[in-house]
Design an enzyme around this catalytic site. Sequence first.
Site, mmCIF file in Angstrom:
data_model
loop_
_atom_site.group_PDB
_atom_site.id
_atom_site.type_symbol
_atom_site.label_atom_id
_atom_site.label_comp_id
_atom_site.label_asym_id
_atom_site.label_seq_id
_atom_site.Cartn_x
_atom_site.Cartn_y
_atom_site.Cartn_z
ATOM 1 N N SER A 163 16.998 3.994 24.069
ATOM 2 C CA SER A 163 17.809 2.774 23.942
ATOM 3 C C SER A 163 19.155 3.055 23.279
ATOM 4 O O SER A 163 19.286 3.946 22.440
ATOM 5 C CB SER A 163 17.067 1.728 23.108
HETATM 6 N N1 SAH Z 1 13.015 2.442 22.376
HETATM 7 C C1 SAH Z 1 12.716 3.493 23.303
HETATM 8 C C2 SAH Z 1 13.053 2.969 24.668
HETATM 9 C C3 SAH Z 1 12.259 3.533 25.737
HETATM 10 S S1 SAH Z 1 12.574 2.777 27.301
HETATM 11 C C4 SAH Z 1 13.584 4.676 22.941
HETATM 12 O O1 SAH Z 1 14.561 4.436 22.232
HETATM 13 O O2 SAH Z 1 13.328 5.795 23.343
HETATM 14 C C5 SAH Z 1 11.221 1.675 27.421
HETATM 15 C C6 SAH Z 1 9.861 2.314 27.439
HETATM 16 O O3 SAH Z 1 8.920 1.290 27.745
HETATM 17 C C7 SAH Z 1 9.651 3.404 28.498
HETATM 18 O O4 SAH Z 1 9.254 4.579 27.886
HETATM 19 C C8 SAH Z 1 8.577 2.826 29.412
HETATM 20 O O5 SAH Z 1 7.686 3.801 29.919
HETATM 21 C C9 SAH Z 1 7.866 1.869 28.455
HETATM 22 N N2 SAH Z 1 7.095 0.818 29.114
HETATM 23 C C10 SAH Z 1 7.396 0.077 30.208
HETATM 24 N N3 SAH Z 1 6.408 -0.790 30.495
HETATM 25 C C11 SAH Z 1 5.449 -0.589 29.538
HETATM 26 C C12 SAH Z 1 4.167 -1.173 29.299
HETATM 27 N N4 SAH Z 1 3.668 -2.133 30.072
HETATM 28 N N5 SAH Z 1 3.462 -0.713 28.250
HETATM 29 C C13 SAH Z 1 3.919 0.265 27.445
HETATM 30 N N6 SAH Z 1 5.127 0.842 27.617
HETATM 31 C C14 SAH Z 1 5.882 0.434 28.663
#
Ligand code: SAH
Length: 223
Positions: free
Chosen positions: A70
Site C-alpha cells: 500500500s
Molecule cells: N497492506 C498491505 C497491502 C496488501 S494488498 C501491504 O502494505 O503490503 C491487499 C492484500 O489483500 C493482498 O495481499 C491480497 O492477497 C489480500 N486479500 C485480498 N482478498 C483477501 C481476502 N478475502 N482475505 C485475505 N486477504 C485478502
Amino acid sequence: MDRHDFQGVGMTSQRTRDRLTSRLEASGVRHARVLEVIANTPRHLFLDEALAHRAYEDTALPIGFGQTLSQPYIVARMTELLLVTAEKLGNVLEIGTGSGYQTAVLAQFAERVCSVERIKPLQDKAKQRLRKLGLHNVHFQHSDGGLGWQDQAPFDGILSAAAPRDVPQVLLEQLAPGGVLVIPVGADTQYLTVITRNAEENTFHHQRLEAVRFVPLLAGVTR
Ligand code: SAH
C-alpha cells in the site's frame, strides 16, 4: 522499534524517510505518532531488493502475485482513522497482510494484531519480516478475510487492505462495542469507509470518505 538497527543508506536513509513524512503531513496526516512510526518503520525491507530504492516514495509498489504494498499515505490515513475513532486498540484485525508493512505499523499501536491473508507465500514472507523487526504481538492466519476471524473476535478495530463491493455483515458482527471498521468499499469507484459500533446500543454509524484504489477482496484462499 530501535531505529538504529534498521537504518538504511542513500535512498533508504533516515533523511529520505523524513522527506516522506513531511509529504504525508502536507497531504493532511496530522497524528504525530503515526508520522513518527512511518518515519521509523523500514519500508525498504518489505520490498524486493530491486525496488528497495523506491520504498520512501509515496506510491504503491508491486510485491508479486498481482498484489501491491500500500501507498504510505493510505497506510498513515487508515491507521490515523482507527486511532482517532476507536475507543481503544487492544485487539485489532487486519485483512490482507500482503507484505506485512501495514501490519508492522499497526503492531506499534495495537496490543495485538490478528492478520489474515489469502495468498500463503506472501504471508510467510511477511511473518519472517515482522519477526526480524522484533514485532511479536502479531498472529497470522492463512484464510479468507471476508469471513473475519471468528475465534479471535471481538475486535476493537478492523482494517481491510482489500475492497469488497459491499461491507461483509460478519465483519460488523466481529466488532467490539465502540469498535471501528476501516475499509475501502465499492466496485468501480471505491470509497474509504469508516463504520463505528455504538458502545451502548447495537447500532452502526457509517461514514463515507474519499475515493481510493485498492485491490479487490477476493473469496477463498490460494496456496
Ligand atoms: N497492506 C498491505 C497491502 C496488501 S494488498 C501491504 O502494505 O503490503 C491487499 C492484500 O489483500 C493482498 O495481499 C491480497 O492477497 C489480500 N486479500 C485480498 N482478498 C483477501 C481476502 N478475502 N482475505 C485475505 N486477504 C485478502
